[in-house]
Design an enzyme around this catalytic site. Sequence first.
Site, short mmCIF file in Angstrom:
data_model
loop_
_atom_site.label_atom_id
_atom_site.label_comp_id
_atom_site.label_asym_id
_atom_site.label_seq_id
_atom_site.Cartn_x
_atom_site.Cartn_y
_atom_site.Cartn_z
CG HIS A 202 -0.22 0.24 2.61
ND1 HIS A 202 -0.08 -0.87 3.23
CD2 HIS A 202 -0.12 1.28 3.18
CE1 HIS A 202 0.43 -0.19 4.49
NE2 HIS A 202 0.44 0.91 4.29
CG ASP A 235 0.29 -4.23 2.97
OD1 ASP A 235 0.52 -3.44 1.89
OD2 ASP A 235 0.22 -3.56 4.25
CB SER A 318 3.05 1.86 5.79
OG SER A 318 1.81 1.83 6.74
#
Length: 475
Positions: A202, A235, A318
């Site tokens: 992402h 992910d 992230s």
Amino acid sequence: MSTENEGNAVPPAPSAPPVPMASPAVSPQGPAPAGNAPTAPLPPVPPEAPVAGSAPDHGPVHQPGPAPDGSWPQPATPAYGDGGTGGPGAGWGASYQQPAPKPRSRRGGLVAAVLVAALVAGGLGGGLGYTLAKDRDDRGSTTVSAADSVTQVKRAPGTIANVAAMALPSTVTIEAESNNGEGGTGTGFVFDTQGHIVTNNHVVADAVDGGKLTATFPNGKKYDAEIVGHAQGYDVAVIKLKNAPSDLKPLALGDSDKVAVGDETIAIGAPFGLSNTVTTGIISAKDRPVASSDGSSTSKASYMSALQTDASINPGNSGGPLLNASGAVIGINSAIQSSSSGGFGTGQSGSIGLGFAIPINQAKYVAQQLIKTGKPVYAKIGASVSLEESTDGAQITDQGTGGGAAVESGGPADKAGLKPGDVITKLDDHVIDSGPTLIGEIWTHKPGDKVAITYKRGGQEHTVDLTLGSRQGDS
């Protein structure tokens, strides 16, 4: 359980706790990229979608519905630990420079404005404080300066400061921008000496279709990069630096299977665009079932059996490394659980001490597959399961998505005798309380692995051995 990628609110997880959200030697980093990164909170898991044998996508809240075998399940929207917004980082003592306006994606533009206001207010307060102190000094100061020998601090190899000093040069702040100018900021870490950087899917999603990617080291050196491969379900993504330097130092990879609750953790990232930020905590839990997405209406969810940590993780963390006390990578920070009200009065979530990381043993396998073929490979049982919230187990649906068969003919589940209506309650010694939990557990394995499946049919419990199949790609 479903969680938010940093920046999005996370809905309640399915009969499990809240669900989801790097650095070698000497690569310096530069200014922090502007824009919010891909970390965001996760929404609740939807009703029915395919579990084993289907590959889910990362995305916002999904609507419940049966998921066919071989297709991505669609759980409730979870959130990733999005990257945070922030302008170029100034050196120590430098004044804040307002970055040029830049289109922002849904991932947190307002938060950046709030942070800038906070920084400016802080600078003003500091200036007033200095003026008052100076006035007092004119009347006679009682301040005593420490001798040089006292100020020279020696830090042992095992200290957090020493670990951070060794790891920071091998982390990068990633800026991803789509063709229409939208994008965000995240983190990544050096995987090998060839210039491969591991991060979250992402984090780079905006640049997948011809967008722009850059990676900036702590010393300020910035490199253009390209996507080598990305896996929505896991992910995980791998990018490669263009004209990579010859002195890259990959971060050492630990063994996430040997991590214990209570072990110290160190997270590195760019929360809200503040690059090279280091936070600490412990492993709060293991094998936490998490379904996460960025909260958008078009993204699909990703699933993980995550490492939970209370180290502060925010939008922008992230893709960054979660390190153990020795400085080895044990996970990739991916998602957070946060209060539904969000943080800073903007709706973008912040850390409340519930962060989730993809175990490095799984991420390493995925990264190696992406470098080798450019496509992810998923383990599967060949059956579609309901993604509705439950505490009883993962029920095989009556139909797959699109009206197909819920149990793939000749697939692993079919060969093991599983049928629609069966409720899977355990995979090996791991309790399965929902469809998303089953998906996360299956994906901790590799195709060809043999597992024991415990299920209920007509009130009777049965256990069968099953050899996991495989599916390539995210489609």
